[in-house]
Design an enzyme around this catalytic site. Structure first.
Site, short mmCIF file in Angstrom:
data_model
loop_
_atom_site.label_atom_id
_atom_site.label_comp_id
_atom_site.label_asym_id
_atom_site.label_seq_id
_atom_site.Cartn_x
_atom_site.Cartn_y
_atom_site.Cartn_z
N LYS A 159 4.08 -22.03 -45.46
CA LYS A 159 4.97 -23.00 -44.84
C LYS A 159 5.98 -23.57 -45.84
O LYS A 159 7.09 -23.95 -45.46
CB LYS A 159 4.17 -24.12 -44.17
CG LYS A 159 3.40 -23.66 -42.92
CD LYS A 159 4.29 -22.94 -41.92
CE LYS A 159 3.74 -22.90 -40.52
NZ LYS A 159 4.59 -22.06 -39.63
N TYR A 175 -1.86 -21.18 -45.83
CA TYR A 175 -0.92 -21.75 -44.83
C TYR A 175 0.12 -22.64 -45.52
O TYR A 175 1.32 -22.56 -45.21
CB TYR A 175 -1.75 -22.53 -43.82
CG TYR A 175 -1.01 -23.09 -42.64
CD1 TYR A 175 -0.72 -22.28 -41.53
CD2 TYR A 175 -0.63 -24.43 -42.59
CE1 TYR A 175 -0.05 -22.80 -40.42
CE2 TYR A 175 0.02 -24.96 -41.49
CZ TYR A 175 0.30 -24.14 -40.41
OH TYR A 175 0.95 -24.67 -39.31
P1 NAP Z 1 -0.59 -21.82 -31.05
O1 NAP Z 1 -0.83 -22.69 -29.87
O2 NAP Z 1 -1.77 -21.22 -31.76
O3 NAP Z 1 0.43 -20.66 -30.62
C1 NAP Z 1 0.81 -19.67 -31.53
C2 NAP Z 1 1.25 -18.45 -30.77
O4 NAP Z 1 1.66 -17.46 -31.74
C3 NAP Z 1 0.12 -17.81 -29.94
O5 NAP Z 1 0.58 -17.51 -28.65
C4 NAP Z 1 -0.22 -16.56 -30.74
O6 NAP Z 1 -0.66 -15.48 -29.95
C5 NAP Z 1 1.15 -16.20 -31.32
N1 NAP Z 1 1.04 -15.27 -32.45
C6 NAP Z 1 0.09 -15.23 -33.43
N2 NAP Z 1 0.30 -14.20 -34.25
C7 NAP Z 1 1.42 -13.56 -33.80
C8 NAP Z 1 2.12 -12.41 -34.21
N3 NAP Z 1 1.74 -11.70 -35.29
N4 NAP Z 1 3.22 -12.02 -33.51
C9 NAP Z 1 3.60 -12.71 -32.40
N5 NAP Z 1 2.97 -13.81 -31.96
C10 NAP Z 1 1.88 -14.23 -32.64
O7 NAP Z 1 0.22 -22.58 -32.19
P2 NAP Z 1 1.19 -23.87 -32.16
O8 NAP Z 1 0.39 -25.05 -32.50
O9 NAP Z 1 2.02 -23.85 -30.93
O10 NAP Z 1 2.07 -23.56 -33.45
C11 NAP Z 1 3.36 -22.93 -33.38
C12 NAP Z 1 3.99 -22.94 -34.78
O11 NAP Z 1 4.07 -24.29 -35.25
C13 NAP Z 1 3.18 -22.18 -35.83
O12 NAP Z 1 4.06 -21.56 -36.73
C14 NAP Z 1 2.42 -23.28 -36.52
O13 NAP Z 1 2.04 -22.91 -37.83
C15 NAP Z 1 3.44 -24.40 -36.50
N6 NAP Z 1 2.86 -25.74 -36.64
C16 NAP Z 1 1.96 -26.21 -35.73
C17 NAP Z 1 1.44 -27.49 -35.90
C18 NAP Z 1 0.45 -28.09 -34.94
O14 NAP Z 1 -0.05 -29.20 -35.23
N7 NAP Z 1 0.13 -27.47 -33.83
C19 NAP Z 1 1.83 -28.27 -36.99
C20 NAP Z 1 2.73 -27.74 -37.90
C21 NAP Z 1 3.26 -26.48 -37.71
P3 NAP Z 1 -2.25 -15.20 -29.73
O15 NAP Z 1 -2.73 -16.30 -28.88
O16 NAP Z 1 -2.29 -13.87 -29.04
O17 NAP Z 1 -2.87 -15.21 -31.08
#
Ligand code: NAP
Length: 255
Positions: A159, A155
């Site tokens: 990133k 990851y």
């Molecule tokens: P999340 O709640 O897990 O949502 C991610 C979404 O992406 C889910 O709806 C998932 O669908 C979808 N997804 C996964 N694989 C995919 C694919 N191949 N094609 C299309 N959609 C796909 O995550 P989040 O926390 O909102 O994170 C969003 C972004 O922010 C990510 O890139 C993450 O790495 C980044 N981020 C998050 C955090 C944090 O603390 N939350 C911090 C830093 C960065 P399914 O449910 O069907 O798998």
């Protein structure tokens, strides 16, 4: 008058979490929105929940961003159903955490394919429209964990790769009226961080409190925090900003 009146925004992985929060923010400022996610019915349900400005539309599109054909078809469908594309947010993401010696080749490939190849596939499909119309905004999701995180060799690499990808897009696409930037969130309360709590066998509320206590601003982040930064970076007010990564983390990595 909203900042995104008449604009079409595509947000990947937006059926929930940061992506959905960002979709709602763009919609509240006038945009028509395409919610892309793996499951088309989840994407469509999320699109129906959006509060839209007068005349704006929302659709849900099933798309695995790691598949270049699916990414290309999704962009063409958005252009035909919503009348164009002006903003792309590469947000779809997954984690497959493990210490390096236990991390499998599949864990590595899956994370690279969704984050890095997914951003590449979607950007390549969108840029031809952006270049033709000499206008486009690209926002990529990096993470504070780009700077290194135990159990996240895959990851972190993806990133930090996103940051290099973003800088290169800034250089190559700037002459065509296209801005490309990244946000690097800290701890955001979503299902992704809830899943980490479950994996570490820590209660979700305790995990959030632990992270809030360790943060200089003494709270965790919410999707709305990232959405606000995304809206600014994708607006015309930010047209002299490109190739940058903005850390939105409450100062988590300041020292
Ligand atoms: P999340 O709640 O897990 O949502 C991610 C979404 O992406 C889910 O709806 C998932 O669908 C979808 N997804 C996964 N694989 C995919 C694919 N191949 N094609 C299309 N959609 C796909 O995550 P989040 O926390 O909102 O994170 C969003 C972004 O922010 C990510 O890139 C993450 O790495 C980044 N981020 C998050 C955090 C944090 O603390 N939350 C911090 C830093 C960065 P399914 O449910 O069907 O798998």
């Amino acid at each position: 008058m909203g900042r995104f009146d008449g604009r079409v925004a595509v947000i990947t992985g937006a059926a929930r979490g940061i992506g959905f929060g960002t979709a709602q923010r763009f919609a509240s400022e006038g945009a028509s929105v395409a919610i892309l996610d793996l499951d088309e019915s989840a994407a469509s349900e999320a699109a129906e929940r959006l509060e839209l400005a007068d005349g704006a539309k929302a659709i849900g599109v099933g798309c695995d961003v790691s598949n270049s054909t699916a990414a290309g078809e999704a962009v063409e469908r958005v252009v035909s159903e919503l009348g164009g594309i002006h903003i792309l947010v590469n947000n779809a993401g997954i984690t497959r955490d493990n210490l390096l010696f236990k991390m499998t080749e599949d864990d590595w490939d899956l994370v690279m394919n969704v984050h890095l190849k997914g951003a590449f596939n979607m950007t390549k499909a969108a840029q031809k429209h952006f270049v033709e119309q000499k206008y486009g905004k690209i926002l990529n999701l990096s993470s504070v964990n780009a700077l290194g995180a135990r159990g996240q060799a895959n990851y972190s690499a993806a990133k930090m790769g996103i940051q290099g990808f973003t800088r290169t897009l800034g250089i190559e696409l700037g002459p065509y009226g296209i801005n490309a930037n990244a946000v690097a969130p800290g701890f955001i309360a979503t299902e992704m961080t809830d899943a980490t709590a479950a994996r570490l066998k820590i209660d979700v509320d305790d995990f959030r409190k632990m992270n809030a206590d360790a943060n200089p601003v003494r709270r965790v982040g919410y999707p709305e925090d990232i959405a606000a930064a995304a809206a600014f970076l994708c607006s015309d007010e930010a047209s002299y900003i490109t190739g940058q990564t903005l850390y939105v983390d409450g100062g988590a990595k300041l020292g």
